[in-house]
Scaffold this active site. Structure first.
Site, short mmCIF file in Angstrom:
data_model
loop_
_atom_site.label_atom_id
_atom_site.label_comp_id
_atom_site.label_asym_id
_atom_site.label_seq_id
_atom_site.Cartn_x
_atom_site.Cartn_y
_atom_site.Cartn_z
N LYS A 44 -63.19 -61.22 -56.45
CA LYS A 44 -63.82 -60.45 -57.53
C LYS A 44 -64.18 -61.36 -58.69
O LYS A 44 -63.31 -62.04 -59.26
CB LYS A 44 -62.87 -59.36 -58.03
CG LYS A 44 -63.47 -58.52 -59.15
CD LYS A 44 -62.61 -57.32 -59.47
CE LYS A 44 -61.58 -57.55 -60.53
NZ LYS A 44 -62.09 -57.58 -61.91
N ASP A 71 -68.02 -57.60 -60.46
CA ASP A 71 -67.46 -56.50 -61.26
C ASP A 71 -68.02 -56.56 -62.68
O ASP A 71 -67.32 -56.93 -63.61
CB ASP A 71 -65.93 -56.64 -61.25
CG ASP A 71 -65.21 -55.53 -62.01
OD1 ASP A 71 -65.82 -54.46 -62.22
OD2 ASP A 71 -64.05 -55.74 -62.38
N LYS A 73 -69.92 -53.82 -63.98
CA LYS A 73 -69.99 -52.44 -64.47
C LYS A 73 -71.27 -52.19 -65.29
O LYS A 73 -71.22 -51.89 -66.48
CB LYS A 73 -68.77 -52.10 -65.33
CG LYS A 73 -67.44 -52.33 -64.63
CD LYS A 73 -66.28 -51.95 -65.54
CE LYS A 73 -64.94 -52.20 -64.91
NZ LYS A 73 -64.58 -53.64 -64.81
N ASP A 76 -76.69 -49.08 -68.53
CA ASP A 76 -77.87 -49.29 -69.37
C ASP A 76 -78.93 -48.27 -68.93
O ASP A 76 -78.63 -47.41 -68.10
CB ASP A 76 -78.36 -50.75 -69.19
CG ASP A 76 -79.04 -51.29 -70.44
OD1 ASP A 76 -79.86 -50.56 -71.02
OD2 ASP A 76 -78.76 -52.44 -70.82
N THR A 135 -59.46 -46.80 -66.73
CA THR A 135 -58.03 -46.41 -66.70
C THR A 135 -57.33 -46.74 -68.02
O THR A 135 -56.20 -46.33 -68.24
CB THR A 135 -57.28 -47.07 -65.54
OG1 THR A 135 -57.65 -48.43 -65.50
CG2 THR A 135 -57.62 -46.41 -64.23
N ARG A 227 -52.76 -60.70 -60.45
CA ARG A 227 -51.56 -61.46 -60.80
C ARG A 227 -50.46 -61.55 -59.75
O ARG A 227 -49.83 -62.61 -59.65
CB ARG A 227 -51.01 -60.94 -62.14
CG ARG A 227 -51.89 -61.41 -63.31
CD ARG A 227 -51.67 -60.60 -64.55
NE ARG A 227 -52.17 -59.24 -64.39
CZ ARG A 227 -52.15 -58.32 -65.34
NH1 ARG A 227 -51.64 -58.62 -66.52
NH2 ARG A 227 -52.64 -57.12 -65.12
O1 C5P Z 1 -53.70 -58.87 -62.13
P1 C5P Z 1 -54.01 -57.48 -61.66
O2 C5P Z 1 -53.67 -57.25 -60.19
O3 C5P Z 1 -53.47 -56.42 -62.56
O4 C5P Z 1 -55.60 -57.44 -61.75
C1 C5P Z 1 -56.33 -56.29 -61.49
C2 C5P Z 1 -57.80 -56.56 -61.66
O5 C5P Z 1 -58.47 -55.32 -61.56
C3 C5P Z 1 -58.19 -57.16 -62.99
O6 C5P Z 1 -59.34 -57.98 -62.78
C4 C5P Z 1 -58.55 -55.96 -63.84
O7 C5P Z 1 -59.52 -56.25 -64.80
C5 C5P Z 1 -59.14 -55.03 -62.78
N1 C5P Z 1 -59.05 -53.62 -63.12
C6 C5P Z 1 -57.86 -52.98 -63.39
N2 C5P Z 1 -57.85 -51.65 -63.69
C7 C5P Z 1 -58.99 -50.98 -63.69
C8 C5P Z 1 -60.20 -51.59 -63.41
C9 C5P Z 1 -60.19 -52.93 -63.12
O8 C5P Z 1 -56.81 -53.58 -63.36
N3 C5P Z 1 -58.97 -49.70 -63.93
#
Ligand code: C5P
Length: 250
Positions: A44, A71, A73, A76, A135, A227
């Site tokens: 991503k 990603d 989003k 516009d 979220t 992460r």
């Molecule tokens: O590190 P982690 O597993 O939390 O990363 C989740 C990824 O998904 C990040 O790039 C975050 O920006 C994205 N994301 C999220 N929650 C959302 C939409 C996107 O954690 N609702």
């Protein structure tokens, strides 16, 4: 086993994993792609990496044979989103997304432009996904700030239905929304879920989490993982543990 909306064959556990390249440099991102390319389905590229390195970072991942979820989003006017969608297809991404709050015409424009460009390029059509309500928003913010007087869950369902009417491939949804969306939306519809945490990983700042097994059991097609893998001392081992957990959930 639940299959993806646009794949005839069911997705394998490996294909379901999308690694979030939330890293500070292109060097680090490309090293991670080299390390994990054989073990995951996609990478991503989000606002951070794209703003710093531009479309070239996507091309470099594609040159290595990596599949990309762009990603960004888009949100516009329909004409602008259509043009951006065509450019995403030219870059060869496998998934890109738009905000459902951009409306029906905007989502339709994204889908039509992506199809036209894919036909022109004779390339596969990417999945075009809708983000419903971020979220980071809750019921209070929805009501007080956006003046939307219905529950967050109902609004998420409504926007997902709108996305389906527009011809979108599916939605990005929090783990907590998967079951509700699978009940509300009939037919082929992709659900891509971030906020996934294996039992052995830190929650970090994610509040509404599910394990990889629970998320696929609830009906998620794709899982975005950042992460738990990025912070692991052995990233490939972390991915293999996640693959095993997905197998248990299917
Ligand atoms: O590190 P982690 O597993 O939390 O990363 C989740 C990824 O998904 C990040 O790039 C975050 O920006 C994205 N994301 C999220 N929650 C959302 C939409 C996107 O954690 N609702």
């Amino acid at each position: 086993m639940r299959s993806s909306a646009t794949h005839n064959a069911p997705l394998t556990p490996k294909e379901r994993i999308i690694i979030a390249l939330d890293l500070d440099s292109d060097r680090e991102a490309l090293l991670l792609v080299d390390e994990l390319i054989g073990d995951v389905g996609m990478f991503k590229v989000g606002h951070q990496l794209f703003t710093a390195y531009g479309p070239d970072i996507v091309r470099r991942i594609r040159d290595k044979g990596g599949r990309v979820f762009l990603d960004l989003k888009y949100h516009d006017i329909p004409n602008t989103v259509a043009k951006a969608s065509a450019e995403a297809v030219k870059l060869g991404v496998s998934i890109f997304n738009v905000h459902a709050l951009g409306g029906l015409d905007m989502m339709k424009a994204a889908v039509v432009a992506a199809k036209e460009e894919a036909d022109r390029q004779r390339s596969p059509l990417p999945l075009v996904l809708a983000v419903t309500i971020l979220t980071s928003m809750d019921d209070t913010a929805l009501r007080r700030e956006l003046k939307i007087n219905r529950s967050l869950r109902r609004e998420v369902c409504h926007l997902a239905e709108l996305a389906q009417r527009a011809g979108m491939s599916g939605v990005v949804a929090s783990p907590r929304e998967i079951t509700m969306l699978r009940k509300a939306i009939r037919g082929r519809f992709v659900v891509l879920t971030p906020g996934v945490r294996p039992a052995w990983a830190d929650k970090d700042d994610q509040k509404r989490i599910m394990s990889p097994g629970e998320a696929v059991a609830a009906g998620a097609d794709y899982l975005v993982v950042g992460r738990p893998v990025l912070k692991s001392p052995d990233r490939r081992a972390a991915v293999h543990k996640i693959i095993h957990e997905i197998e248990q959930g299917l």
